[in-house]
Every structure is written in structure tokens, then in C-alpha cells.
Write a protein that holds these residues in place. Structure first.
Motif, mmCIF file in Angstrom:
data_model
loop_
_atom_site.group_PDB
_atom_site.id
_atom_site.type_symbol
_atom_site.label_atom_id
_atom_site.label_comp_id
_atom_site.label_asym_id
_atom_site.label_seq_id
_atom_site.Cartn_x
_atom_site.Cartn_y
_atom_site.Cartn_z
ATOM 1 N N GLY A 11 1.817 -6.246 4.977
ATOM 2 C CA GLY A 11 1.740 -4.852 5.408
ATOM 3 C C GLY A 11 1.647 -3.834 4.285
ATOM 4 O O GLY A 11 1.948 -4.116 3.123
ATOM 5 N N TRP A 76 -4.878 -7.694 7.968
ATOM 6 C CA TRP A 76 -3.496 -7.215 7.928
ATOM 7 C C TRP A 76 -3.332 -5.847 8.572
ATOM 8 O O TRP A 76 -2.286 -5.556 9.146
ATOM 9 C CB TRP A 76 -2.961 -7.210 6.495
ATOM 10 N N GLU A 77 -4.358 -5.013 8.516
ATOM 11 C CA GLU A 77 -4.259 -3.670 9.106
ATOM 12 C C GLU A 77 -4.138 -3.689 10.619
ATOM 13 O O GLU A 77 -3.714 -2.696 11.215
ATOM 14 C CB GLU A 77 -5.469 -2.825 8.692
ATOM 15 N N GLY A 79 -2.007 -5.361 12.279
ATOM 16 C CA GLY A 79 -0.606 -5.520 12.670
ATOM 17 C C GLY A 79 -0.046 -6.882 12.317
ATOM 18 O O GLY A 79 -0.766 -7.807 11.914
ATOM 19 N N ILE A 80 1.251 -7.011 12.485
ATOM 20 C CA ILE A 80 1.980 -8.216 12.094
ATOM 21 C C ILE A 80 1.520 -9.452 12.863
ATOM 22 O O ILE A 80 1.585 -10.579 12.350
ATOM 23 C CB ILE A 80 3.499 -7.996 12.232
ATOM 24 N N SER A 83 -0.828 -11.585 11.001
ATOM 25 C CA SER A 83 -0.197 -12.384 9.943
ATOM 26 C C SER A 83 0.470 -13.631 10.516
ATOM 27 O O SER A 83 0.391 -14.713 9.920
ATOM 28 C CB SER A 83 0.828 -11.542 9.178
ATOM 29 N N ASP A 152 1.730 -5.165 16.597
ATOM 30 C CA ASP A 152 2.944 -5.358 15.817
ATOM 31 C C ASP A 152 4.015 -6.126 16.569
ATOM 32 O O ASP A 152 5.202 -5.961 16.307
ATOM 33 C CB ASP A 152 3.493 -3.998 15.363
#
Length: 188
Positions: A11, A76-77, A79-80, A83, A152
Motif C-alpha cells: 500500500g 496494489w492501487e 486495494g488489499i 495483494s 480493501d
């Protein structure tokens, strides 16, 4: 059963108004990310990976001297969740049966907590501190297809949909995270 530990470090850390990214901020002589990574490495899981994106943490990873896989999340932009998806895809390719996921901005989660969550055989195990669910979270291979692709919510979406497969695991340490310069000052 093979379990990999994964530290999410992708992030942007936009709430942290310091001179560098929050993960590189120094607490007691060590960066936030290196403290979190040290705990993960101390859990002695079958493999360790770090999901990267917005910030270059390669120097920190190299300084550990450990065998750490780097998973680049070019989304990555979004949201989590992206990832966590990257981590699950990597783990599937490596032949792991579960991943234990934690956040690189939580430097007070102990190696014992990582290990306790990893040792739980439930499809989803979530670290608890008092009555609060936090990280790390163990996700067995069987739930990886259920993970969202963006946003997220990481594994929370799956935990809400299937509460019957979630087992809380009491953890020591603290789930406090470093999101702001004030957090850094408070916890240093």
C-alpha cells in the motif's frame, strides 16, 4: 501440510505524513517493516513472502539475510484484496496448503502469534487480541477461490459469508498499526 507466511507491504500509506513511507519509518532503531518481518521470520513457517507495490522495501528484505520471496503486486492501487490474491496465487504455484497473512505496518505482532494462527487447522483462522479480530489470518487453499479480486476487504468478505469456517486464535502482542506519524510517536 505446507504453510507460508505472507507480509503485505504494497500500500501507499497515504495517511502517514512523514518524510518517508510509513513502512520505512524508524522505531527504536529499526524500520516498521523490518520489525514486522522479523516476527514473521521468527515463526519458522515453511516459506516467507512479502507482497510489494507502492514502496521499494528491497533493502530491508536484503538486510534480513533470510530466504524471502518477493511478490510484486502491480494492482496494489486496487486495494488489499489484490495483494491477498497475489499471495494466494504465489502460494498455489509453490505448492503450499495455506497462507498466514499479516500487515507490514503491524510491528507488534509476535512470532508466537504468527505461529499460533499457522498451527490452527481451520479453513480460516484469525488472530484475536481480547475480543478484537485482527491479523494475522490463516487462509487454507480451499478458501482461496472465494477471495475478492479488489477492494480493501481481503479475507473479511469470506469470513462474513462463511462464519462457520472461521476459528479465532488468541494471540499475544498487539495488533496496533502504524498509519500516521502520531501512531509512530505513540508506539515508539
Amino acid at each position: 501440510m505446507s504453510t507460508a507466511g505472507v507480509l503485505l507491504a504494497a500500500g501507499a500509506g497515504t495517511r502517514f505524513a512523514g518524510p518517508q513511507h510509513k513502512l520505512l519509518a524508524v522505531m527504536d532503531g529499526h524500520s516498521v517493516v523490518s520489525r514486522a518481518l522479523e516476527s514473521l521470520l521468527g515463526a519458522s513457517l515453511d516459506a516467507v513472502a512479502v507482497v510489494t507495490g507502492a514502496v521499494d522495501v528491497s533493502e530491508v528484505l536484503a538486510a534480513t539475510g533470510g530466504d524471502i520471496a518477493v511478490i510484486d503486486n502491480d494492482r496494489w492501487e486496487s486495494g488489499i484484496a489484490s495483494s491477498v490474491r497475489c499471495a494466494a496465487s504465489w502460494a498455489a504455484r509453490q505448492g503450499h496448503d495455506a497462507i498466514v497473512v499479516g500487515l507490514a505496518d503491524q510491528p507488534f505482532v509476535t512470532a508466537a502469534s504468527w505461529q499460533a494462527v499457522a498451527d490452527c487447522a481451520a479453513p480460516i483462522a484469525v488472530g484475536t487480541y481480547g475480543a478484537r479480530r485482527r491479523n494475522p489470518v490463516r487462509l487454507a487453499r480451499e478458501v482461496w477461490p472465494l477471495l475478492p479480486y479488489g477492494g480493501d476487504d481481503g479475507g473479511r468478505t469470506v469470513m462474513r459469508r462463511f462464519p462457520e469456517i472461521v476459528v479465532p486464535v488468541a494471540c499475544e502482542g498487539s495488533p496496533n498499526d502504524i498509519d500516521t506519524v502520531e501512531d509512530l510517536r505513540r508506539w515508539s
